[in-house]
Design an enzyme around this catalytic site. Structure first.
Site, PDB file in Angstrom:
ATOM      1  N   ARG A   1       0.000  -8.787  13.762  1.00  0.00           N
ATOM      2  CA  ARG A   1      -0.561  -7.784  12.833  1.00  0.00           C
ATOM      3  C   ARG A   1      -1.507  -8.451  11.841  1.00  0.00           C
ATOM      4  O   ARG A   1      -2.530  -7.879  11.473  1.00  0.00           O
ATOM      5  CB  ARG A   1       0.574  -7.069  12.085  1.00  0.00           C
ATOM      6  CG  ARG A   1       1.328  -6.108  12.978  1.00  0.00           C
ATOM      7  CD  ARG A   1       2.583  -5.617  12.317  1.00  0.00           C
ATOM      8  NE  ARG A   1       2.328  -4.719  11.211  1.00  0.00           N
ATOM      9  CZ  ARG A   1       3.199  -4.483  10.226  1.00  0.00           C
ATOM     10  NH1 ARG A   1       4.358  -5.114  10.201  1.00  0.00           N
ATOM     11  NH2 ARG A   1       2.900  -3.638   9.281  1.00  0.00           N
TER      12      ARG A   1
ATOM     13  N   ARG B   1      11.429  -6.995   4.769  1.00  0.00           N
ATOM     14  CA  ARG B   1      11.373  -5.556   4.487  1.00  0.00           C
ATOM     15  C   ARG B   1      12.309  -4.769   5.401  1.00  0.00           C
ATOM     16  O   ARG B   1      12.377  -5.003   6.595  1.00  0.00           O
ATOM     17  CB  ARG B   1       9.932  -5.069   4.687  1.00  0.00           C
ATOM     18  CG  ARG B   1       9.760  -3.580   4.471  1.00  0.00           C
ATOM     19  CD  ARG B   1       8.308  -3.199   4.340  1.00  0.00           C
ATOM     20  NE  ARG B   1       7.574  -3.235   5.593  1.00  0.00           N
ATOM     21  CZ  ARG B   1       6.287  -2.892   5.695  1.00  0.00           C
ATOM     22  NH1 ARG B   1       5.593  -2.541   4.622  1.00  0.00           N
ATOM     23  NH2 ARG B   1       5.678  -2.938   6.852  1.00  0.00           N
TER      24      ARG B   1
ATOM     25  N   ARG C   1      11.755  -2.365  10.975  1.00  0.00           N
ATOM     26  CA  ARG C   1      10.730  -1.851  11.885  1.00  0.00           C
ATOM     27  C   ARG C   1      10.476  -2.888  12.978  1.00  0.00           C
ATOM     28  O   ARG C   1      10.422  -4.074  12.704  1.00  0.00           O
ATOM     29  CB  ARG C   1       9.415  -1.604  11.116  1.00  0.00           C
ATOM     30  CG  ARG C   1       9.382  -0.274  10.411  1.00  0.00           C
ATOM     31  CD  ARG C   1       8.209  -0.136   9.473  1.00  0.00           C
ATOM     32  NE  ARG C   1       6.921  -0.552  10.018  1.00  0.00           N
ATOM     33  CZ  ARG C   1       5.755  -0.412   9.368  1.00  0.00           C
ATOM     34  NH1 ARG C   1       5.731   0.152   8.162  1.00  0.00           N
ATOM     35  NH2 ARG C   1       4.626  -0.820   9.896  1.00  0.00           N
TER      36      ARG C   1
ATOM     37  N   LYS D   1       0.833  -1.213   0.000  1.00  0.00           N
ATOM     38  CA  LYS D   1       0.000   0.000   0.000  1.00  0.00           C
ATOM     39  C   LYS D   1       0.868   1.264   0.000  1.00  0.00           C
ATOM     40  O   LYS D   1       0.620   2.191  -0.752  1.00  0.00           O
ATOM     41  CB  LYS D   1      -0.934   0.035   1.223  1.00  0.00           C
ATOM     42  CG  LYS D   1      -1.953  -1.080   1.275  1.00  0.00           C
ATOM     43  CD  LYS D   1      -2.971  -0.867   2.392  1.00  0.00           C
ATOM     44  CE  LYS D   1      -2.362  -0.839   3.776  1.00  0.00           C
ATOM     45  NZ  LYS D   1      -1.683  -2.078   4.184  1.00  0.00           N
TER      46      LYS D   1
ATOM     47  N   ARG E   1      -8.905   1.324   9.549  1.00  0.00           N
ATOM     48  CA  ARG E   1      -8.369   0.009   9.902  1.00  0.00           C
ATOM     49  C   ARG E   1      -9.434  -0.846  10.584  1.00  0.00           C
ATOM     50  O   ARG E   1      -9.153  -1.969  10.967  1.00  0.00           O
ATOM     51  CB  ARG E   1      -7.269   0.170  10.924  1.00  0.00           C
ATOM     52  CG  ARG E   1      -5.807   0.241  10.597  1.00  0.00           C
ATOM     53  CD  ARG E   1      -5.197  -0.679   9.645  1.00  0.00           C
ATOM     54  NE  ARG E   1      -3.863  -1.100  10.011  1.00  0.00           N
ATOM     55  CZ  ARG E   1      -2.751  -0.441   9.736  1.00  0.00           C
ATOM     56  NH1 ARG E   1      -2.786   0.696   9.091  1.00  0.00           N
ATOM     57  NH2 ARG E   1      -1.594  -0.937  10.093  1.00  0.00           N
TER      58      ARG E   1
HETATM   59  P1  AMP Z   1       1.321   0.764   9.092  1.00  0.00           P
HETATM   60  O1  AMP Z   1       2.544   1.533   8.777  1.00  0.00           O
HETATM   61  O2  AMP Z   1       0.106   1.230   8.339  1.00  0.00           O
HETATM   62  O3  AMP Z   1       1.519  -0.739   9.000  1.00  0.00           O
HETATM   63  O4  AMP Z   1       0.984   1.064  10.633  1.00  0.00           O
HETATM   64  C1  AMP Z   1       1.904   0.732  11.671  1.00  0.00           C
HETATM   65  C2  AMP Z   1       1.172   0.694  12.999  1.00  0.00           C
HETATM   66  O5  AMP Z   1       0.601   1.988  13.273  1.00  0.00           O
HETATM   67  C3  AMP Z   1      -0.022  -0.265  13.056  1.00  0.00           C
HETATM   68  O6  AMP Z   1       0.352  -1.600  13.332  1.00  0.00           O
HETATM   69  C4  AMP Z   1      -0.829   0.365  14.202  1.00  0.00           C
HETATM   70  O7  AMP Z   1      -0.234   0.096  15.450  1.00  0.00           O
HETATM   71  C5  AMP Z   1      -0.654   1.850  13.921  1.00  0.00           C
HETATM   72  N1  AMP Z   1      -1.708   2.326  13.009  1.00  0.00           N
HETATM   73  C6  AMP Z   1      -1.558   2.796  11.730  1.00  0.00           C
HETATM   74  N2  AMP Z   1      -2.737   3.152  11.208  1.00  0.00           N
HETATM   75  C7  AMP Z   1      -3.677   2.916  12.157  1.00  0.00           C
HETATM   76  C8  AMP Z   1      -5.085   3.048  12.219  1.00  0.00           C
HETATM   77  N3  AMP Z   1      -5.791   3.508  11.178  1.00  0.00           N
HETATM   78  N4  AMP Z   1      -5.709   2.708  13.381  1.00  0.00           N
HETATM   79  C9  AMP Z   1      -5.018   2.260  14.440  1.00  0.00           C
HETATM   80  N5  AMP Z   1      -3.688   2.074  14.441  1.00  0.00           N
HETATM   81  C10 AMP Z   1      -3.014   2.399  13.320  1.00  0.00           C
END
Ligand code: AMP
Length: 211
Positions: free
Chosen positions: A166, A127, A155, A13, A88
């Protein structure tokens, strides 16, 4: 263009968002990137999010929804936006729908990047992320190829034990938004396989068929 990207972690994404945002000249709004930037600079928001992020859990809706609503009031969203990593869960999707309805700027599309789960685990565990610009690179790369060649790191939430959580969180909480957007009549699905530019092209073709 007002668009959300949907799909499991590792579907690409973030990578696609960069190209699509450029193509449509709209801002790429990634909630994960906003949280990580806040963590890095040690803000209150970053501190609130850290424990959830480290465990692969969702940051509470109250925090996340306010952050996104605030971002969507900035001037640069006048011609649209691309949301990546938000919503989410169905509550966030409903909050977003109500917020946009009030402003008479409803979403035009939810673009789903679909991918098999064994491929996700492979992609996420290999990654590496740029410390400076946040762009992803493959394991084995030593410097970022997207920016000035800054260092890469893994990360915390791309470590194997957190990836499993996740994916569970995705299945339980995030996957239901696909049905939500299907019933809204704005879901477009493309397979997230092939090269980055092939996937971008498929996305643009799918989006060009919008009414
Ligand atoms: P991502 O980079 O989108 O994989 O997000 C990394 C982490 O940020 C996720 O595993 C959540 O802990 C938090 N996070 C990102 N977007 C959201 C969201 N829309 N709602 C809640 N937590 C989020």
């Amino acid at each position: 263009m007002r668009l959300v990207l949907v799909g499991p972690p590792g579907a690409g994404k973030g990578t696609q968002a960069v190209f699509l945002a450029e193509h449509y000249s709209i801002p790429h709004i990634s909630t994960g990137d906003i949280f990580r930037a806040n963590l890095k600079s040690g803000t209150e928001l970053g501190n609130q999010a850290k424990a959830f992020m480290d465990r692969g859990e969702l940051v509470p809706d109250s925090v996340t929804n306010d952050m996104v609503k605030d971002r969507l009031t900035h001037d640069d969203v006048a011609n649209g936006f691309l949301l990546d990593g938000y919503p989410r869960n169905v509550v966030q999707a409903e909050v977003l729908r109500a917020f946009l309805a009030e402003r008479k700027t409803p979403l035009q599309a939810a673009l789903e990047l679909s991918i098999a789960s064994d491929e996700i685990i492979k992609r996420l565990s290999s990654r590496r992320t740029c410390r400076a610009c946040g762009a992803p690179s493959e394991a084995g790369a030593t410097k970022c190829s997207s920016c000035s060649g800054a260092d890469l790191y893994q990360r915390e939430d791309d470590k194997e034990e957190v990836i499993a959580r996740r994916l569970e969180v995705y299945e339980e909480q995030t996957a239901p938004i696909i049905s939500f957007y299907r019933s809204e009549g704005i879901l477009l699905t493309i397979p997230a396989v092939g090269t980055v530019s092939e996937i971008t092209e498929q996305a643009i073709t799918a989006l060009s068929r919008l009414a």
